[in-house]
Design a protein around this motif. Structure first.
Motif, PDB file in Angstrom:
ATOM      1  N   SER A  40      20.409  -4.786  11.882  1.00 47.67           N
ATOM      2  CA  SER A  40      19.528  -4.135  12.866  1.00 47.67           C
ATOM      3  C   SER A  40      18.151  -4.451  12.357  1.00 47.67           C
ATOM      4  CB  SER A  40      19.851  -2.698  12.647  1.00 47.67           C
ATOM      5  OG  SER A  40      21.198  -2.637  13.437  1.00 47.67           O
ATOM      6  N   PRO A  72      23.385   5.068  11.035  1.00 45.89           N
ATOM      7  CA  PRO A  72      23.349   5.016  12.437  1.00 45.89           C
ATOM      8  C   PRO A  72      23.225   3.631  12.719  1.00 45.89           C
ATOM      9  CG  PRO A  72      21.527   5.909  11.547  1.00 45.89           C
ATOM     10  CD  PRO A  72      22.251   5.611  10.176  1.00 45.89           C
ATOM     11  N   ARG A  73      22.783   2.501  12.123  1.00 52.92           N
ATOM     12  CA  ARG A  73      22.478   1.304  12.434  1.00 52.92           C
ATOM     13  C   ARG A  73      23.287   0.216  11.630  1.00 52.92           C
ATOM     14  NH1 ARG A  73      21.495  -0.294  17.239  1.00 52.92           N
ATOM     15  NH2 ARG A  73      19.828  -1.573  16.264  1.00 52.92           N
ATOM     16  N   SER A  85      17.237   3.121  12.208  1.00 50.97           N
ATOM     17  CA  SER A  85      18.077   3.961  11.916  1.00 50.97           C
ATOM     18  C   SER A  85      18.490   5.006  13.172  1.00 50.97           C
ATOM     19  CB  SER A  85      17.340   4.850  10.911  1.00 50.97           C
ATOM     20  OG  SER A  85      16.092   5.542  11.560  1.00 50.97           O
ATOM     21  N   GLY A  86      18.137   4.615  14.444  1.00 53.55           N
ATOM     22  CA  GLY A  86      18.233   5.657  15.316  1.00 53.55           C
ATOM     23  C   GLY A  86      17.241   6.554  15.252  1.00 53.55           C
ATOM     24  N   GLU A  97      12.353   5.731  10.976  1.00 52.69           N
ATOM     25  CA  GLU A  97      11.390   4.671  11.355  1.00 52.69           C
ATOM     26  C   GLU A  97       9.798   4.961  11.238  1.00 52.69           C
ATOM     27  OE1 GLU A  97      14.204   4.583  13.181  1.00 52.69           O
ATOM     28  OE2 GLU A  97      14.508   2.643  13.835  1.00 52.69           O
ATOM     29  N   CYS A 152      23.606  11.737   9.944  1.00 50.89           N
ATOM     30  CA  CYS A 152      24.594  10.626   9.397  1.00 50.89           C
ATOM     31  C   CYS A 152      25.087  10.666   7.915  1.00 50.89           C
ATOM     32  CB  CYS A 152      24.044   9.101   9.713  1.00 50.89           C
ATOM     33  SG  CYS A 152      22.482   8.689   8.979  1.00 50.89           S
ATOM     34  N   CYS A 195      15.539   8.330  12.614  1.00 50.89           N
ATOM     35  CA  CYS A 195      15.658   9.385  11.731  1.00 50.89           C
ATOM     36  C   CYS A 195      14.553   8.784  10.399  1.00 50.89           C
ATOM     37  CB  CYS A 195      16.636   9.775  10.998  1.00 50.89           C
ATOM     38  SG  CYS A 195      17.994   8.313  10.430  1.00 50.89           S
ATOM     39  N   SER A 206      15.118  -0.692  16.159  1.00 51.36           N
ATOM     40  CA  SER A 206      15.394   0.376  15.461  1.00 51.36           C
ATOM     41  C   SER A 206      16.170   0.023  14.243  1.00 51.36           C
ATOM     42  CB  SER A 206      16.335   1.288  16.202  1.00 51.36           C
ATOM     43  OG  SER A 206      16.891   2.485  15.307  1.00 51.36           O
TER      44      SER A 206
END
Length: 106
Positions: free
Chosen positions: A39, A34-35, A54-55, A59, A94, A57, A52
């Motif tokens: 990031s 996702p990132r 991972s968007g 964190e 993802c 999932c 973030s």
């Protein structure tokens, strides 16, 4: 200013306020992620977060690991991944894998 620069500026502001801060950076991804690499997520000992990796999932897991890094000062290299078959079950829609470097800011 890019969002990564915003995260770094926020982390610097928190440190200037006297907060203990850890910085997580995605260093490598495989498959769908996702990132992208580069990031960042900043975490404080009091629980504030910016950015973030991972968007959303992973964190929470990164924030938990950050508490250990802030306490003992030892950097960590974290690996996260899930098979495509289980991706939806655990919230990593993802699939794919990512590696995150976690360090305490001085």
């Amino acid at each position: 200013m890019s969002s990564d620069e915003d995260v770094l500026a926020t982390a610097a502001d928190w440190a200037a306020e006297g907060e203990t801060v850890a910085l997580a950076t995605v260093v490598e991804t495989w498959g769908s992620s996702p990132r992208p690499a580069g990031s960042r997520l900043a975490v404080t000992a009091s629980g504030r977060m910016a950015g973030s990796v991972s968007g959303g999932c992973i964190e929470g897991a990164v924030a938990d690991a950050a508490q250990k890094t802030m306490a003992d000062g030892a950097p960590q290299l974290l690996d996260f991944g899930i098979s495509d078959e289980r991706a939806w079950e655990v919230g990593l829609a993802c699939g794919g894998k990512l590696q995150v470097f976690l360090e305490k800011l001085a």
